[in-house]
Design a protein around this motif. Sequence first.
Motif, PDB file in Angstrom:
ATOM      1  N   UNK A  18      24.998 -41.688 -29.488  1.00  0.00           N
ATOM      2  CA  UNK A  18      24.111 -41.718 -30.665  1.00  0.00           C
ATOM      3  C   UNK A  18      24.878 -41.476 -31.972  1.00  0.00           C
ATOM      4  N   UNK A  19      26.188 -41.359 -31.878  1.00  0.00           N
ATOM      5  CA  UNK A  19      27.057 -41.145 -33.050  1.00  0.00           C
ATOM      6  C   UNK A  19      26.694 -39.888 -33.848  1.00  0.00           C
ATOM      7  N   UNK A  20      26.756 -38.766 -33.135  1.00  0.00           N
ATOM      8  CA  UNK A  20      26.507 -37.472 -33.792  1.00  0.00           C
ATOM      9  C   UNK A  20      27.541 -37.200 -34.879  1.00  0.00           C
ATOM     10  N   UNK A  21      28.763 -37.724 -34.676  1.00  0.00           N
ATOM     11  CA  UNK A  21      29.823 -37.476 -35.675  1.00  0.00           C
ATOM     12  C   UNK A  21      29.401 -37.996 -37.052  1.00  0.00           C
ATOM     13  N   UNK A  22      28.752 -39.158 -37.054  1.00  0.00           N
ATOM     14  CA  UNK A  22      28.313 -39.724 -38.333  1.00  0.00           C
ATOM     15  C   UNK A  22      27.310 -38.782 -38.999  1.00  0.00           C
ATOM     16  N   UNK A  23      26.381 -38.239 -38.190  1.00  0.00           N
ATOM     17  CA  UNK A  23      25.375 -37.339 -38.772  1.00  0.00           C
ATOM     18  C   UNK A  23      26.029 -36.066 -39.322  1.00  0.00           C
ATOM     19  N   UNK A  24      27.031 -35.561 -38.579  1.00  0.00           N
ATOM     20  CA  UNK A  24      27.700 -34.329 -39.045  1.00  0.00           C
ATOM     21  C   UNK A  24      28.446 -34.603 -40.352  1.00  0.00           C
ATOM     22  N   UNK A  25      29.173 -35.709 -40.393  1.00  0.00           N
ATOM     23  CA  UNK A  25      30.009 -35.972 -41.576  1.00  0.00           C
ATOM     24  C   UNK A  25      29.196 -36.522 -42.758  1.00  0.00           C
ATOM     25  N   UNK A  26      27.922 -36.839 -42.502  1.00  0.00           N
ATOM     26  CA  UNK A  26      27.077 -37.330 -43.611  1.00  0.00           C
ATOM     27  C   UNK A  26      26.421 -36.186 -44.374  1.00  0.00           C
ATOM     28  N   UNK A  27      26.776 -34.967 -44.065  1.00  0.00           N
ATOM     29  CA  UNK A  27      26.099 -33.841 -44.714  1.00  0.00           C
ATOM     30  C   UNK A  27      26.085 -33.932 -46.250  1.00  0.00           C
ATOM     31  N   UNK A  28      27.184 -34.321 -46.916  1.00  0.00           N
ATOM     32  CA  UNK A  28      27.115 -34.419 -48.381  1.00  0.00           C
ATOM     33  C   UNK A  28      26.022 -35.388 -48.847  1.00  0.00           C
ATOM     34  N   UNK A  29      25.857 -36.518 -48.135  1.00  0.00           N
ATOM     35  CA  UNK A  29      24.794 -37.468 -48.498  1.00  0.00           C
ATOM     36  C   UNK A  29      23.415 -36.854 -48.258  1.00  0.00           C
ATOM     37  N   UNK A  30      23.297 -36.111 -47.137  1.00  0.00           N
ATOM     38  CA  UNK A  30      22.009 -35.467 -46.837  1.00  0.00           C
ATOM     39  C   UNK A  30      21.651 -34.484 -47.958  1.00  0.00           C
TER      40      UNK A  30
END
Length: 335
Positions: A18-30
């Motif tokens: 599910x590409x958790x890495x993308x969700x983790x590294x997207x924190x600045x966008x979140x």
Amino acid sequence: MIRVTIMDEDRIRDIDEANMLKDITSMPDHIREAAEISKKVRLEGPFKSIFSVGMGGSGIAGELLGDLVDRVPVFLCRDYELPKFINKDSLIILNSYSGNTEETLACAKAALKTKANVLVITSGGRLLEMAKKHTWAFVNIPSGLRPRASLGYQLFSILCVLSNSGVVNLSTDIGKAVEALEKGSFKDKAISLAEKMKGRIPLIYSSPQYSSVAVRWKAQLNENAKIHAFANIIPEMNHNEIMGFTKLLAEHYVVFIRDEQDNKRIIERVRITKKIITNCGVDSTELVLKGSSKLSKMITAVHVGDLVSYYLALEYGVDPSVNHLIDEIKRELTK
Ligand code: F6R
């Protein structure tokens, strides 16, 4: 030991479907998006107390809030009931990513019987319906993430609303926190820590002002890497848990989290604790937090922990996104 750094891309994709890495590294966008969607939400204070209601990956936002807000006491509610001492000067923050967590919904119903102000943070579910029906202030954050990967949305929506309402003064700190996340390089440190932790039980010890960060590390190690991990604070662990290093029943790895500006006696206690546990044969790492604001230090420390738990999941070959045992409990309870 498989070095994650050289683990082939196909294998990583197989484990992290599910590409958790993308969700983790997207924190600045979140965080940026959280600031945008909450900019018009304002509460009528002042508040004499804040009650943060939420479980697991949603509850942690309130715990971090408690370590950040110093003008008003923040009480954590992880129960089906609200504390009796809530009153008209209180703010209740109901935070559930799915909006369907039963403990949080029970507190939402209980909130109707109080005269307190209410703020809801959710991506949908029954909680959003209740917020609309009872005209509670709310921030509707985007759906589609694992709750624990939406911390940027949850914490910063709360901070922005509190900032809009004059409860905290953090507007410049929010920008600095995003900058610290974007400028920092955390990956190599996280991979090296995950490699050291492999096969060992992580023990996360922080200074009191970062206890929420230690709890986040523990929870991410539990949910992403699917292992037991434990968190405590120094000085408290010096008065009990330290004794467990006498008769070690398994291999452990200790992470100390502290601030270079912590109380001098705490820094001294970390030094002595580290010496003692090294003599007991336990390895450790010290994460000394540096940054321009407490929020930056907290969020970068959280991010390192998120990455460590992610790379440890890869080391163990487990999908960081799935939570089959948590889901099983929720399923059984709805039967
Ligand atoms: C799943 C997770 C869990 C949930 C918890 C409460 O990623 O982190 O700890 O956060 O079960 O569910 P929500 O957040 O939907 O209220």
